[in-house]
Design a protein around this motif. Structure first.
Motif, PDB file in Angstrom:
ATOM      1  N   TYR A 152       0.878  -1.175   0.000  1.00  0.00           N
ATOM      2  CA  TYR A 152       0.000   0.000   0.000  1.00  0.00           C
ATOM      3  C   TYR A 152       0.906   1.214   0.000  1.00  0.00           C
ATOM      4  O   TYR A 152       1.907   1.252   0.724  1.00  0.00           O
ATOM      5  N   GLU A 153       0.545   2.212  -0.786  1.00  0.00           N
ATOM      6  CA  GLU A 153       1.358   3.418  -0.898  1.00  0.00           C
ATOM      7  C   GLU A 153       0.465   4.646  -0.767  1.00  0.00           C
ATOM      8  O   GLU A 153      -0.609   4.705  -1.364  1.00  0.00           O
ATOM      9  N   ARG A 154       0.931   5.608   0.013  1.00  0.00           N
ATOM     10  CA  ARG A 154       0.216   6.879   0.192  1.00  0.00           C
ATOM     11  C   ARG A 154       1.080   7.996  -0.374  1.00  0.00           C
ATOM     12  O   ARG A 154       2.281   8.060  -0.096  1.00  0.00           O
ATOM     13  N   LEU A 155       0.468   8.881  -1.159  1.00  0.00           N
ATOM     14  CA  LEU A 155       1.167   9.989  -1.784  1.00  0.00           C
ATOM     15  C   LEU A 155       0.749  11.295  -1.126  1.00  0.00           C
ATOM     16  O   LEU A 155      -0.430  11.483  -0.810  1.00  0.00           O
ATOM     17  N   SER A 214       6.202   9.939  -1.171  1.00  0.00           N
ATOM     18  CA  SER A 214       5.549   8.635  -1.214  1.00  0.00           C
ATOM     19  C   SER A 214       5.985   7.825   0.009  1.00  0.00           C
ATOM     20  O   SER A 214       7.170   7.755   0.311  1.00  0.00           O
ATOM     21  N   PHE A 215       5.005   7.219   0.680  1.00  0.00           N
ATOM     22  CA  PHE A 215       5.265   6.314   1.799  1.00  0.00           C
ATOM     23  C   PHE A 215       4.642   4.967   1.454  1.00  0.00           C
ATOM     24  O   PHE A 215       3.463   4.904   1.126  1.00  0.00           O
ATOM     25  N   LYS A 216       5.445   3.896   1.525  1.00  0.00           N
ATOM     26  CA  LYS A 216       4.981   2.566   1.139  1.00  0.00           C
ATOM     27  C   LYS A 216       5.251   1.575   2.259  1.00  0.00           C
ATOM     28  O   LYS A 216       6.287   1.638   2.921  1.00  0.00           O
ATOM     29  N   ALA A 217       4.322   0.645   2.458  1.00  0.00           N
ATOM     30  CA  ALA A 217       4.519  -0.475   3.381  1.00  0.00           C
ATOM     31  C   ALA A 217       3.809  -1.685   2.793  1.00  0.00           C
ATOM     32  O   ALA A 217       2.767  -1.550   2.141  1.00  0.00           O
TER      33      ALA A 217
END
Length: 172
Positions: free
Chosen positions: A49-52, A62-65
């Motif tokens: 899942y990635e949040r922009l 961009s933050f991804k986990a």
């Protein structure tokens, strides 16, 4: 006095309407991605899942986990290996800056992967850089091609760290 108030209200309404219809794409771009990664991030395959977070139309963070899978690296030249390869669960994550125009971006940042199991190193840190195709509208395909080399865990014997990755996803 009533005419002045009416003109003021209409002027504010029109200015708000034009502000929403401006060329600033931060209002219409999707802010979330679900990705399927192949290789890279110390995983053979992972779901993320990635949040922009858009700072400007051509600049975002961009933050991804995610969660992934990898296998022990075995090189058995003279016959079969003594034991089957060990399986590992991975937890890749990253923080990147993205600079570009419209849908095309250069991505650079820092990533890490937690490796569950009896690996010789349970956490790898790596810089990453690559190309990103980020759609302008929701429910469109995202694409990332990136490279990374670990800073820590270079002497990891049981995990092969591929220096490139490919990611396909959906924006929403």
């Amino acid at each position: 006095m009533k005419k002045l108030i009416l003109i003021l209200v209409l002027a504010i309404s029109f200015s708000e309407m034009f502000a929403i219809n401006s060329n600033d794409s931060t209002f219409v771009r999707p802010l979330n991605n679900i990705n399927l990664n192949f290789f890279g991030d110390a995983s053979i395959i992972s779901v993320n899942y990635e949040r922009l977070y858009f700072l400007k139309p051509g600049l975002f963070l961009s933050f991804k986990a995610g969660i992934g899978y990898t296998q022990e690296f075995q090189l058995c030249i003279f016959g079969p290996c003594e034991s089957p390869p060990e399986d590992y669960i991975t937890f890749p994550h990253h923080f990147t800056f993205n600079i570009g125009k419209k849908r095309h971006f250069f991505e650079f940042g820092l990533g890490g992967t937690i490796i569950g199991g009896n690996a010789s190193h349970n956490y790898l840190i790596y810089p990453l850089a690559g190309y990103r195709l980020q759609p302008l509208k929701s429910k469109k395909l995202t694409l990332r091609v990136y490279g990374s080399i670990p800073i820590t865990g270079l002497e990891t014997e049981d995990i092969i760290f591929l220096p490139f990755g490919l990611s396909f996803g959906l924006s929403f």
